[in-house]
Design a protein around this motif. Sequence first.
Motif, mmCIF file in Angstrom:
data_model
loop_
_atom_site.group_PDB
_atom_site.id
_atom_site.type_symbol
_atom_site.label_atom_id
_atom_site.label_comp_id
_atom_site.label_asym_id
_atom_site.label_seq_id
_atom_site.Cartn_x
_atom_site.Cartn_y
_atom_site.Cartn_z
ATOM 1 N N GLY A 1 125.572 76.031 185.666
ATOM 2 C CA GLY A 1 124.465 76.522 184.856
ATOM 3 C C GLY A 1 124.663 76.220 183.382
ATOM 4 O O GLY A 1 123.722 75.855 182.672
ATOM 5 N N HIS B 1 118.704 73.051 188.653
ATOM 6 C CA HIS B 1 117.954 73.849 187.677
ATOM 7 C C HIS B 1 116.648 73.159 187.297
ATOM 8 O O HIS B 1 116.087 73.437 186.238
ATOM 9 C CB HIS B 1 118.826 74.088 186.448
ATOM 10 N N LEU C 1 118.746 84.853 183.828
ATOM 11 C CA LEU C 1 118.345 83.699 184.622
ATOM 12 C C LEU C 1 118.013 84.147 186.033
ATOM 13 O O LEU C 1 118.834 84.761 186.713
ATOM 14 C CB LEU C 1 119.464 82.665 184.638
ATOM 15 N N ARG C 2 116.817 83.831 186.476
ATOM 16 C CA ARG C 2 116.338 84.279 187.776
ATOM 17 C C ARG C 2 117.142 83.615 188.890
ATOM 18 O O ARG C 2 117.335 82.400 188.900
ATOM 19 C CB ARG C 2 114.866 83.939 187.928
ATOM 20 N N GLY C 3 117.630 84.417 189.834
ATOM 21 C CA GLY C 3 118.418 83.885 190.935
ATOM 22 C C GLY C 3 118.881 84.993 191.845
ATOM 23 O O GLY C 3 118.464 86.153 191.727
ATOM 24 N N THR D 1 120.503 88.061 189.930
ATOM 25 C CA THR D 1 119.830 88.692 188.798
ATOM 26 C C THR D 1 120.024 90.204 188.878
ATOM 27 O O THR D 1 119.707 90.817 189.899
ATOM 28 C CB THR D 1 118.329 88.368 188.802
ATOM 29 N N LEU E 1 126.943 81.878 182.025
ATOM 30 C CA LEU E 1 126.547 81.457 183.364
ATOM 31 C C LEU E 1 127.734 80.852 184.094
ATOM 32 O O LEU E 1 128.794 80.626 183.504
ATOM 33 C CB LEU E 1 125.437 80.394 183.287
ATOM 34 N N GLU F 1 113.426 88.335 182.207
ATOM 35 C CA GLU F 1 113.894 87.441 183.257
ATOM 36 C C GLU F 1 113.186 86.096 183.127
ATOM 37 O O GLU F 1 111.972 86.043 182.903
ATOM 38 C CB GLU F 1 113.595 88.079 184.614
ATOM 39 N N ASP G 1 123.397 85.350 184.139
ATOM 40 C CA ASP G 1 122.847 85.258 185.493
ATOM 41 C C ASP G 1 123.340 86.350 186.434
ATOM 42 O O ASP G 1 123.055 86.312 187.625
ATOM 43 C CB ASP G 1 123.150 83.886 186.099
ATOM 44 N N SER G 2 124.088 87.338 185.932
ATOM 45 C CA SER G 2 124.539 88.452 186.762
ATOM 46 C C SER G 2 124.881 89.622 185.857
ATOM 47 O O SER G 2 124.904 89.491 184.629
ATOM 48 C CB SER G 2 125.768 88.053 187.595
#
Length: 445
Positions: free
Chosen positions: A94, A394, A45-47, A50, A90, A68, A16-17
Amino acid sequence: MPVSATKGLRVAVLADSDTRWKWGALTAKRTVSAESDIRLDGYLLRGRATPTPRQLREVGVHADSLREVTAVEFLRAMSEESYDVLVISLVGGGVQAMLHGLRRAWDGRTKRPVVVTGYVGVVYEKLADGLLLRHGADLVLANSRQDADRFRAVYEGVGADASSVTEVALPFLGGAAYEGEHGPYTVVFAAQPSVPENRKDRTYLLDRLVQHARLHPEREVLLKLRSRPGEHTTHLEELPYQKLAQRSDLPPNFRLVYGHMGEVLDHTDLLVTVSSTAALESLHRRIPTVVLTDLGVREVLGNHHFVGSGCLASWDQLDAGHRPVPDAEWVARQGVAAGGTSRTESGGGSYETAFDAARERIARLLATPQLPPLAPYYTTETAPGYLPGILARHHLGPDGTPLPGAPAADKEPGPVRQIVRRAARGAYRHGVQRVAPVIRRMGEL
């Protein structure tokens, strides 16, 4: 199954990053196989964090495919695709949501992937909370002997199965050992997005770094930044150093730099930080490393983790020429093998052998005809007031099934949707970095 028999596997990584993509992808490469012949599919993971294409290029870890997804889209992919190993990289909530969602998605399947998770770096806060949110994976990786002992103690203390805890090391350590001063002598301050948090402390650190550059004009002084303006990494950064530096009269031997941390360390003579994992990367290469005490040695800063390291020092000491000498025993306990050749407390082997236990465990699980369903410690019985909220973030129900109206798409978003999404992210980042600090200052009037 011998370790070498894990070649040619299909591996998925969910991150996620940018930093967690780096950890997840490198963990997959190091723990699934000592060789490079695995197929690696990446899911982002879209957020809010991202990673951008630039951040992914800077990380420098490539996948055979990368896309994504939302949480529901990912779970759908896992129900349709056939992977051997899945690395979930995550935040704790998550991980927990995916474990429950995957348990549901794989219900009735005779074969499922081996699920691996862990931590990106130093674990200095929320130990019990973060660990229990990761419980349920087949392997929960600990980056050192010290962490492995702590992890098992937490699981055993609540009556949870601790057999998943597997000792490894940080997967991104490496590079040539430090062999002496460069020309010019280079001091690097490794900035962190959220440590310290407030303007006063961040301004203080920047001022002291600039002051060090003025006191030592013969040195090159670099401020190593994690992200460019408008980007987010693992943590929110309300007060980026770039913005603070615009108000300073910077000396000619002071520069802001980006890029791969390993490449910056190639030319570093002194690494300075508050508590960044970059300190462990630096120690691994035998580069003189300082963890600052100027703002105190406090849990909220994370520098308490380095008590006993021999690396704690202040800017006054550095200005006067202090060079720290790390404690060898402390370094060994952290899973850091200086220069990549030192023998570690955990097993008497080199850094490269630190991943053997994980490879062997994965190989044994892959050879098992049928793995049991994932079994997280948190259930609607053990945590009925906590778990449903984590899953709902989620878009999952208490049993791990997607909630009605959960965002999911059967195809890639069109151009208009992509533009709207980028605009929304930009507005969010603008709010975090510009609007929120103003509102906070107004509240202090």
